[in-house]
Design a protein around this motif. Structure first.
Motif: not given
Ligand code: IMP
Ligand code: MG
Length: 335
Positions: A13, A42, A249, A255
């Protein structure tokens, strides 16, 4: 053959999708190859201002480049077909460009059901761990064995070495997850089940000497999703989460946030042989104008963005590689 690799230096991420997308715009790659992981990933991509989240499919499709799910990946067929359809519906030609290596492995519904039972690790529950477990136990199923994939399957060796290409093969390797989640280098067992380093890209069938640039991607603060305690106790982390939209995502989970750990960044940059290093999300700390990072056990605090950047850059040059090029970015679509 030339290959550039995009690796994440923290916990996923960090903006690999953005960086890979930007590199495709500027380079005439012949192939973009995903080299590890499955639909646990993602990748958020802004293409001409429109937001896309991809799980399996490499970002070459946005530029008409052949996009391969490599032998190091695991693929869930339903998710794969959904993604193809969504891209096509948004006017992105995907059907003819996306290929799957015959020796990639399948994530079956059984793998998913098993992963759903996980309570200790905080996995994405996408079947990733059980699929890799069966691969290494030699009980897995390869992509070529699934008739639904027939029109997408390619032989990776033939594609890279025997097929006639108009120009030299020029690959962008797009990784998934990140160094802190790597099965060997991460904080085991709070890791994913694949290799997230540059070595993993090479395992997909290219010689080490083909590697040209290794683009390491990090954020100016850290985020982690999973079962271990990661977040520090500072009010500002809540603000960072909101401003930075730090929600998974793939799963939508919050997070956890913490300040950048310079030692982890240095280790990941060294082990990956990073020569280009991008530090994203500068815009988020800019809005809060608070600049902190950990180095060793100490929390360092800086007065402003410029001091922070200068400190990080000079320390990376001194301790990682004097030629490393460091870029600080605060833009969603561009580096
Ligand atoms: P798994 O890969 O689904 O088995 O999950 C193992 C760990 O990796 C968990 O902490 C997940 O949250 C994390 N993880 C897996 N994929 C990603 C990702 O793409 N971004 C961030 N964390 C991830
Ligand atoms: Mg992600």
């Amino acid at each position: 053959m030339i290959a550039d690799v995009v690796v994440d230096l923290q916990y996923g991420d960090c903006g690999k999708g953005k960086v890979a997308h930007a590199l495709c715009r500027e380079n005439n790659y012949t192939h973009v190859i995903r080299y590890n992981g499955g639909c646990n990933a993602g990748h958020t991509i802004y293409h001409d201002g429109v937001k896309f989240v991809t799980h399996h499919i490499p970002c070459g499709v946005f530029f008409g480049i052949k996009s391969i799910i490599g032998p190091g990946c695991v693929v869930h067929p339903d998710t794969f077909f959904q993604e193809i359809e969504q891209l096509e519906e948004s006017g992105i030609e995907a059907k003819s460009l996306v290929k799957i290596a015959s020796n990639a492995h399948l994530i079956t519904d059984f793998h998913r059901a098993e992963d759903k039972k996980d309570e200790e690790l905080g996995t994405t529950k996408r079947g990733n761990g059980p699929a890799y477990r069966d691969k290494y136990a030699r009980k897995g199923v390869r992509a070529a064995e699934d008739p639904r994939f027939t029109e997408y399957i390619i032989d990776m060796y033939y594609e890279l070495y025997e097929e006639e290409h108009e120009t030299e093969v020029k690959i962008l390797f797009e990784g998934a997850q990140g160094f802190g989640l790597d099965i060997d280098w991460g904080d085991y067992p709070y890791v994913t089940s694949s290799h997230c380093t540059v070595g993993s890209a090479i395992l997909n069938g290219v010689p080490p000497k083909s590697i040209r640039n290794v683009w390491g991607v990090a954020k100016i603060y850290e985020t982690y999703v999973g079962a271990k305690d990661f977040e520090g106790y500072e009010e500002i982390f809540e603000q960072i989460r909101e401003l930075g939209q730090e929600y998974g995502s793939t799963t939508g989970r919050k997070r956890q946030i913490n300040w950048l750990d310079f030692d982890l960044l240095k280790m990941a940059a060294r082990i990956n042989g990073v020569n280009k290093l991008i530090i994203n999300k500068m815009d988020i700390l800019e809005q809060l104008d608070q600049w902190c990072l950990f180095c060793g056990p100490s929390l360092f605090q800086f007065d402003n963005r410029k001091d922070t950047e200068d400190w990080i850059e000079s320390k990376l040059i001194e301790e990682v590689d004097k030629e490393v090029e460091v870029v600080f970015s605060g833009d969603k679509e561009f580096i």
